[in-house]
Design an enzyme around this catalytic site. Sequence first.
Site, PDB file in Angstrom:
ATOM      1  N   GLN A  79      15.567   0.498   7.518  1.00 44.75           N
ATOM      2  CA  GLN A  79      14.768  -0.547   8.165  1.00 44.75           C
ATOM      3  C   GLN A  79      15.578  -1.831   8.328  1.00 44.75           C
ATOM      4  O   GLN A  79      15.049  -2.938   8.201  1.00 44.75           O
ATOM      5  CB  GLN A  79      13.492  -0.809   7.369  1.00 44.75           C
ATOM      6  CG  GLN A  79      12.388   0.195   7.645  1.00 44.75           C
ATOM      7  CD  GLN A  79      11.924   0.165   9.102  1.00 44.75           C
ATOM      8  OE1 GLN A  79      11.850  -0.882   9.727  1.00 44.75           O
ATOM      9  NE2 GLN A  79      11.612   1.333   9.633  1.00 44.75           N
ATOM     10  N   SER A  80      16.865  -1.679   8.616  1.00 45.08           N
ATOM     11  CA  SER A  80      17.736  -2.848   8.718  1.00 45.08           C
ATOM     12  C   SER A  80      17.376  -3.733   9.910  1.00 45.08           C
ATOM     13  O   SER A  80      17.400  -3.286  11.063  1.00 45.08           O
ATOM     14  CB  SER A  80      19.184  -2.369   8.864  1.00 45.08           C
ATOM     15  OG  SER A  80      20.012  -3.441   9.247  1.00 45.08           O
ATOM     16  N   ASN A  81      17.070  -4.992   9.618  1.00 45.10           N
ATOM     17  CA  ASN A  81      16.869  -5.972  10.692  1.00 45.10           C
ATOM     18  C   ASN A  81      18.189  -6.282  11.373  1.00 45.10           C
ATOM     19  O   ASN A  81      18.245  -6.550  12.572  1.00 45.10           O
ATOM     20  CB  ASN A  81      16.293  -7.266  10.119  1.00 45.10           C
ATOM     21  CG  ASN A  81      14.985  -7.036   9.401  1.00 45.10           C
ATOM     22  OD1 ASN A  81      13.989  -6.728  10.029  1.00 45.10           O
ATOM     23  ND2 ASN A  81      14.995  -7.172   8.080  1.00 45.10           N
ATOM     24  N   CYS A  83      20.745  -4.214  11.825  1.00 41.48           N
ATOM     25  CA  CYS A  83      21.105  -3.159  12.785  1.00 41.48           C
ATOM     26  C   CYS A  83      20.301  -3.299  14.076  1.00 41.48           C
ATOM     27  O   CYS A  83      20.847  -3.167  15.175  1.00 41.48           O
ATOM     28  CB  CYS A  83      20.882  -1.781  12.153  1.00 41.48           C
ATOM     29  SG  CYS A  83      22.140  -1.378  10.907  1.00 41.48           S
TER      30      CYS A  83
END
Length: 338
Positions: A79-81, A83
């Site tokens: 859930q990387s913001n 990325c």
Amino acid sequence: MFPANQLAALPRVSLAHLPTPLEELHNLTRHMGGPRLLVKRDDLTGLATGGNKTRKLEFLMAEAIGQKCDCVLTAGGPQSNHCRQTAAASARFGLECHLVLGGQPRQEAGNLLLDELLGGRLHWVEKSQRNATLDHLADELRQQGRKPYIIPVGGSNARGVLGYVAAMVELMEQLEAKRIQVDHIVFPTSSGGTQAGIVLGATLCGFQGQVTAISVDQVPDCQVPDEHASERFLVAVCRVANGAAALLGVQERLEVKQFQTNYDYLGAGYGVVGALEREAITLLARQEGLLVGPVYSGRALGGLLDQIRQGIYKADETVLFWHTGDETALHAYRDDLL
Ligand SMILES: *Cc1c(COP(=O)(O)O)cnc(C)c1O
């Protein structure tokens, strides 16, 4: 005021809607019985739902374009913001984007859904293999005649840090225009670039208040609280801050002791939503109609609320919460939130 000239001289593209708003949290201030609470809205940087990485990407993407790279590689969690914002920035400049995601896909929701819509090419690996995979992938692409640009996890290298030096200059201008004196700045920290930039910017701008980062994932690597893990982290943060100072061409250098990081709110670990985050998210939503996310800003706000209840801040002080923008991830945490 420092370093407008030095900053303006460095290559930068425009991705963020700046300045981001500086707002009062009147209802939350009243609800908590003081201190005066402000929020800096970096959830509104505007890049495919916004967030703090957009500021770093203005400097990182400028370098990628300057080096005539044709693809961008970075890494993060499912859930990387970071990325998601990197995929959006790459799309904006017509660059292919490879995302190395550590762990297991949770739900095709939130940032992960947006990564795919934005055209990110996903590579799933064990968390411990992220950096090795970035290097390996870059080699493969070079062998195919491509020119990859690698952005480290969180965009937290010296160049990315410049985004938050610029953000601190922006904040100082807003505070001056509104004649507000801030005693404390509080925000979440993870890969440390935001913290490095805010602390360097604060020093260069002569900010008089305290800067406190609340860690969301620096879990010491043994059972007994390990001071060395946090020390190692701060040494690394200090190093990238000084790397940014060198890029700016200023003489100042920071020392590790200038960085304050709080490790009291790690809960059950990175990305695990507990009572602290749930309470902070729903309180802010219902008092202010404003959303914070489950992993970063919700945890840091929860920590700030706890510190207020402990009486750490005086009722007549002003505390600025720097919203780093991760409410998009809420959609992937439905079961933990309801
Ligand atoms: C990445 C991120 C952070 C942490 O910033 P670092 O520069 O990696 O320390 C905080 N909040 C959000 C929403 C993030 O995506």
